[in-house]
Design an enzyme around this catalytic site. Structure first.
Site, PDB file in Angstrom:
ATOM      1  N   GLU A 266      -3.905   8.174   7.534  1.00 45.65           N
ATOM      2  CA  GLU A 266      -4.945   7.359   6.884  1.00 45.65           C
ATOM      3  C   GLU A 266      -5.302   6.161   7.755  1.00 45.65           C
ATOM      4  OE1 GLU A 266      -5.579   4.743   2.763  1.00 45.65           O
ATOM      5  OE2 GLU A 266      -3.843   6.081   2.976  1.00 45.65           O
TER       6      GLU A 266
ATOM      7  N   GLU B 225       1.754   2.463  -3.345  1.00 51.24           N
ATOM      8  CA  GLU B 225       0.672   3.162  -4.037  1.00 51.24           C
ATOM      9  C   GLU B 225       0.852   4.675  -3.891  1.00 51.24           C
ATOM     10  OE1 GLU B 225      -3.959   4.131  -3.163  1.00 51.24           O
ATOM     11  OE2 GLU B 225      -3.304   2.076  -2.731  1.00 51.24           O
ATOM     12  N   HIS B 226       1.425   5.099  -2.757  1.00 54.11           N
ATOM     13  CA  HIS B 226       1.723   6.509  -2.522  1.00 54.11           C
ATOM     14  C   HIS B 226       3.053   6.908  -3.157  1.00 54.11           C
ATOM     15  CE1 HIS B 226      -1.318   7.438   0.742  1.00 54.11           C
ATOM     16  NE2 HIS B 226      -1.439   6.119   0.608  1.00 54.11           N
TER      17      HIS B 226
ATOM     18  N   HIS C 260       0.826  -1.205   0.000  1.00 54.53           N
ATOM     19  CA  HIS C 260       0.000   0.000   0.000  1.00 54.53           C
ATOM     20  C   HIS C 260       0.861   1.256   0.000  1.00 54.53           C
ATOM     21  CE1 HIS C 260      -2.067   3.291   2.241  1.00 54.53           C
ATOM     22  NE2 HIS C 260      -2.983   3.034   1.342  1.00 54.53           N
TER      23      HIS C 260
END
Length: 245
Positions: free
Chosen positions: A170, A94-95, A91
């Site tokens: 997040e 993804e950033h 994940h």
């Protein structure tokens, strides 16, 4: 009733409800697939599928109804490809993939917004995917940009430290400070105990804090390369040109 027993009972009830909903959805899917007037044998979508020498799998589907296209690049890497103690890396990329890459011809976000396009990404248990919806005259630049960040991403301590704070916020918003998020995490950990599916896709706060540059470099080298990806292009474009690029 102790708190542990209460939560275990709650999780079991939630999982039982989940199974009932899943069964019902499967019934609806089967009903749709086999309904008399739905004949998939007659549904013909012209696709070009091939594999490049570097292992990249490509699927092209031309549709010229509107002058744009969608490029969707899926990597065969998700949270199940992580190790305990290093959760959240899939994940995190993804950033990171939206940060600077070496040999950039043009700023990626400026390329998107300057042409009235849109882009995004998502991470699941099994894949990480990136996509752009753009005008037809930009395909060459988008392919070049995706190819560049696939192998030339700049992984620096500064970029990682900055993005860590974004990801940790997040995590707090979706899970740590959310009762629903906590129930989902506990349910998943109970149902998939002993498998890589048990930890959340976003990872844990402890693992995020512990991750260092060499961890990211190793993960990137292992999972971000042409042989581990599939490229889809659908819309208004010239197939011959796309194959050259």
């Amino acid at each position: 009733m102790t708190d542990n027993v209460y939560y275990e009972t709650l999780l079991i009830n939630v999982y039982q409800l989940y199974k009932k909903v899943r069964t019902f959805m499967r019934f609806l899917l089967a009903l749709f697939m086999f309904w008399p007037w739905v004949s998939y044998a007659e549904l013909k979508i012209p696709l070009e599928q091939y594999e490049l020498e570097n292992g990249l799998k490509v699927v092209l589907q031309k549709n010229s109804k509107i002058p744009n296209y969608t490029l969707f690049l899926a990597y065969n890497v998700g949270s199940v490809h992580e190790l305990k103690g290093q959760t959240g890396l899939a994940h995190f990329f993804e950033h990171l993939m939206f940060k600077k890459a070496k040999h950039e011809l043009e700023n990626f976000e400026e390329l998107i917004t300057g042409n009235g396009g849109q882009n995004n990404a998502f991470t699941s248990n099994d894949i990480t995917a990136y996509y752009e919806v753009m005008p037809k005259n930009t395909l060459e630049k988008i392919i070049q940009t995706e190819a560049n960040r696939m192998v030339n991403l700049e992984i620096t301590a500064a970029a990682i430290d900055k993005e860590k704070e974004v990801v940790k916020e997040e995590l707090r918003m979706r899970y740590a400070n959310s009762p629903g998020g906590q129930i989902w995490q506990k349910t998943k950990a109970l149902v998939y105990k002993g498998t890589p599916y048990e930890w959340p896709i976003i990872g844990s706060m402890e693992d995020l804090n512990a991750a260092r540059v060499p961890d990211f470099e190793a993960f990137y080298k292992k999972h971000y390369h042409p042989a581990n990806a599939t490229l889809f292009v659908v819309g208004d474009f010239n197939s011959s040109d796309a194959k050259k690029w």
